[in-house]
Design an enzyme around this catalytic site. Structure first.
Site, PDB file in Angstrom:
ATOM      1  N   TYR A 170       0.861  -1.200  -0.162  1.00 20.11           N
ATOM      2  CA  TYR A 170       0.071   0.158  -0.419  1.00 20.11           C
ATOM      3  C   TYR A 170       0.864   0.980  -0.237  1.00 20.11           C
ATOM      4  CZ  TYR A 170      -4.293  -2.856   1.178  1.00 20.11           C
ATOM      5  OH  TYR A 170      -4.945  -4.163   1.154  1.00 20.11           O
TER       6      TYR A 170
ATOM      7  N   HIS B  57      -0.622 -11.764   0.390  1.00 22.57           N
ATOM      8  CA  HIS B  57      -1.357 -10.521  -0.278  1.00 22.57           C
ATOM      9  C   HIS B  57      -2.744 -11.124  -1.372  1.00 22.57           C
ATOM     10  CE1 HIS B  57      -2.045  -6.298  -0.653  1.00 22.57           C
ATOM     11  NE2 HIS B  57      -3.471  -6.709  -0.561  1.00 22.57           N
TER      12      HIS B  57
END
Length: 327
Positions: free
Chosen positions: A58, A114
């Site tokens: 992110y 992820h």
């Protein structure tokens, strides 16, 4: 606030979590002030929300950095979930330690892969994650965006998984068909994300043409839209017809459409926590109203029936992004 346990881990988290994707600022969500991040984190903790979800990917690590700054002096009150982008057993430890440094903490509560990477042996990835857990860097192991076959492969390694993080909302119910029952069978918690499908379930869009390409790249939309990679025909007519029905139910209940959408997800069996992107305290205040209002069984049934035709059209594939990465 009533807490829910993540699988067999013993870790208790709030039914609403704070999604930290925008924190640190970046191209996808635009600028994000650290002062707002800190204010949201403190206000969330004060209100009983203890789970914060981030990832090394992110905003190139800036999300973790911003969350670490915001949690100074209050780390002990929070449950942090973060994610490694590529589960290469030769580098997972290095990536985990880098995340810990950015988060300014000695351990992460839930460390997740992820996205599945089928070219990397999952047995080796899980073995290294287990070593991180044994060494105290990680309290619990999780995955994100793992489909039935991929999750089954993890289960077969014998690794105890706390959570699987998955897209889930009124317009994206695919996990209910096979994936959610599999998680329930093996006592794996589900962290739901995109409860508003990046703004679509707020009711502010009346057509696909009003949406930015980055927010209309999902399988719900035509595959000739910019940034789309799923290769399917989409279901735009059904989506916007369904949205009008949801809007009517929200009007009947005299609440914002967004509140109705989030409460529906939080009320569904098997959902441990729903992640809600919250960029400032005003947004947090509105999100907290979600917790104060619970939909009746009749409202849940009406929403289930209304959205069932779209679920049938889109099917059991939980990959709304590429059409095949999640299997």
């Amino acid at each position: 606030m009533e807490m829910r346990t993540c699988g067999k881990s013993g870790i208790e988290i709030s039914p609403m979590g704070i999604g930290c994707w925008s924190y640190g600022g970046g191209d996808y969500w635009g600028p994000q002030a650290q002062s707002d991040v800190t204010a949201v984190v403190h206000a969330a903790l004060d209100a009983g929300i203890n789970f914060f979800d981030t990832a090394e990917g992110y905003n190139e690590g800036r999300s973790e950095e911003a969350l670490g700054v915001a949690l100074k002096g209050r780390r002990h009150e929070a449950i942090i979930g973060t994610k490694v982008s590529r589960p290469d057993p030769d580098s997972i430890r290095e990536h985990c330690e880098a995340s810990l440094h950015r988060l300014q903490t000695d351990y992460v509560d839930i460390y997740m892969i992820h996205w599945p990477h089928d070219e990397i042996a999952i047995e080796e990835s899980m073995a290294e994650l287990t070593r991180l857990q044994e060494d105290g860097l990680v309290r619990a192991i999780g995955v994100s965006n793992f489909g039935v076959s991929q999750l089954t492969a993890v289960i077969e390694t014998g690794t105890e998984l706390a959570v699987n993080q998955l897209c889930y909302n009124l317009l994206s119910r695919a996990i209910e068909i096979e994936l959610l029952p599999l998680c329930q069978e093996h006592n794996i918690g589900i962290l739901g994300y995109m409860p508003l499908l990046q703004g679509l379930l707020t009711g502010k869009y009346k057509s696909a043409e009003e949406m930015l390409p980055v927010h209309s790249r999902f399988r719900h939309f035509r595959d000739d839209r910019p940034m789309a990679k799923h290769g399917e025909e989409g279901a735009e007519k059904e989506v916007f017809e369904t949205l009008e029905g949801i809007r009517k139910i929200a009007e009947d209940e005299q609440i914002p459409m967004s509140r109705l959408a989030i409460t529906w997800t939080m009320a569904k069996p098997g959902i441990t926590s729903m992640l809600v992107g919250t960029r400032n305290v005003d947004e947090l205040i509105e999100n907290l109203r979600v917790i104060e209002w619970a939909p009746s069984a009749d409202v849940i049934d009406r929403l289930d029936i209304l959205t069932a035709p779209l679920l049938e059209k889109m099917g059991a594939n939980p990959d709304y992004f590429t059409g095949g990465r999640i299997r």
